[in-house]
Design a protein around this motif. Structure first.
Motif, short mmCIF file in Angstrom:
data_model
loop_
_atom_site.label_atom_id
_atom_site.label_comp_id
_atom_site.label_asym_id
_atom_site.label_seq_id
_atom_site.Cartn_x
_atom_site.Cartn_y
_atom_site.Cartn_z
N GLU A 199 0.80 -1.23 0.00
CA GLU A 199 0.00 0.00 0.00
C GLU A 199 0.84 1.28 0.00
OE1 GLU A 199 1.01 0.03 4.34
OE2 GLU A 199 1.04 -1.37 2.66
N LYS A 200 2.13 1.18 0.31
CA LYS A 200 2.99 2.37 0.33
C LYS A 200 3.58 2.54 -1.07
CE LYS A 200 4.18 1.58 5.19
NZ LYS A 200 5.29 1.23 6.14
N LEU A 201 2.98 3.43 -1.84
CA LEU A 201 3.27 3.52 -3.27
C LEU A 201 4.07 4.77 -3.60
CD1 LEU A 201 -0.31 2.61 -4.57
CD2 LEU A 201 1.69 1.10 -4.50
N THR A 202 5.05 4.57 -4.49
CA THR A 202 5.79 5.68 -5.07
C THR A 202 5.71 5.54 -6.58
OG1 THR A 202 7.34 5.72 -3.21
CG2 THR A 202 8.01 6.85 -5.24
N GLN A 203 5.14 6.54 -7.24
CA GLN A 203 5.00 6.48 -8.69
C GLN A 203 6.37 6.44 -9.36
OE1 GLN A 203 1.98 9.07 -10.51
NE2 GLN A 203 3.54 9.75 -11.96
#
Length: 283
Positions: A154-158
């Motif tokens: 859930e910890k997203l970095t584009q």
């Protein structure tokens, strides 16, 4: 506002999947690289005059109340106190339980589509928070971009990554994700790497820590992985059952897909950095 929306629900691949720990609640800490691909289910959302949520095209083997599409619509209803209803119809292209994120993508498309159809005005961040209640992969489809993910996903970095052509094979077995993650032999202590290191790609940085267990428990998947590896490095996506290899051109991918198609259901897909759902919604 039209009373109906028809929207794509694209698949994803895990270009890599490392398991770096296990939390006290049983969930696993991951590092993974999500890439959207251009193979999609298609959903049609049509306003009703009452508050009912109805799936007009039931999915075989899935109880109506348990379907993520229905659950997503009802979650959005409850969280916003809306009395609006919807008819939901789906045209399936993605195999269930294939590791391509089909159910999560369907749920994300419903949340985004109903946010527009019901004129709720929620941000993507708010929708992603809701979506996480439905599944760890839902937020990446809400944000609609290739992403580096940590935590339970859930910890997203584009990120922006290469966009090759993929051959995707389904060995026609069903993999139990809970059983894979509960397997005592599963690697759970991969050394964490930085996003910058991961984005350099290559071996051993890009691997799937579930693959050894899946190979052992599901010989047909091991067979397909070994077959595809004759032509390009092959890898499992998620916990499977689907597996893939990347090729530089559509022609090269089509050539291998034609051979694979003699034995298994096979797709050729283009890697994307932006979801086609973004274009369909005009955002």
């Amino acid at each position: 506002m039209s009373a109906s929306l028809t929207l794509p629900a694209p698949a994803k691949l895990n270009r890599m999947l490392h398991i770096v720990g296990r939390r006290d609640d049983g969930y696993h800490e991951l590092q993974t690289l999500f890439q959207i691909i251009d193979v999609c289910d298609q959903l049609t959302l049509t306003l009703r005059e009452d508050s009912e949520v109805s799936l007009t095209t039931p999915v075989n083997g899935v109880v109506h109340e348990d379907n993520l599409i229905v659950r997503a619509a009802r979650l959005l209803q409850r969280s916003n106190g809306t009395s609006q209803g919807v008819n939901l119809a789906i045209e399936k292209q993605l195999p269930m339980g294939g590791g391509l994120g089909g159910g999560s993508s369907n749920a994300a498309t419903v949340l985004l589509g109903l946010n527009k159809l019901w004129q709720l005005g929620l941000t993507r961040e708010a929708l992603a928070k809701l979506g996480l209640q439905l599944g760890a992969d839902v937020p990446v489809f809400i944000h609609g971009h290739s992403a580096w993910a940590e935590g339970i996903g859930e910890k997203l970095t584009q990120v922006t990554i290469d966009t090759p052509w993929f051959v995707i094979i389904h060995p026609q077995v069903s993999v139990s994700t809970p059983l894979i993650f509960q397997d005592p032999e599963l690697t759970r202590d991969s050394r964490p790497i930085t996003m910058a290191r991961a984005l350099q790609g290559g071996v051993p940085e890009w691997r799937n820590d579930c693959e050894a267990i899946v190979r052992k428990r599901y010989p047909p998947i091991a067979e397909a992985l070994d077959w595809l590896a004759q032509y390009a490095p092959s890898r499992l996506t998620g916990t499977g059952a689907c597996l893939f290899a990347a090729f530089e051109s559509e022609k090269a991918a089509q050539t291998i897909a034609e051979l694979a198609g003699q034995r298994w259901p096979t797709w050729v897909a283009r890697g994307l950095n932006t979801s086609p759902l973004q274009d369909a919604l005009g955002c």
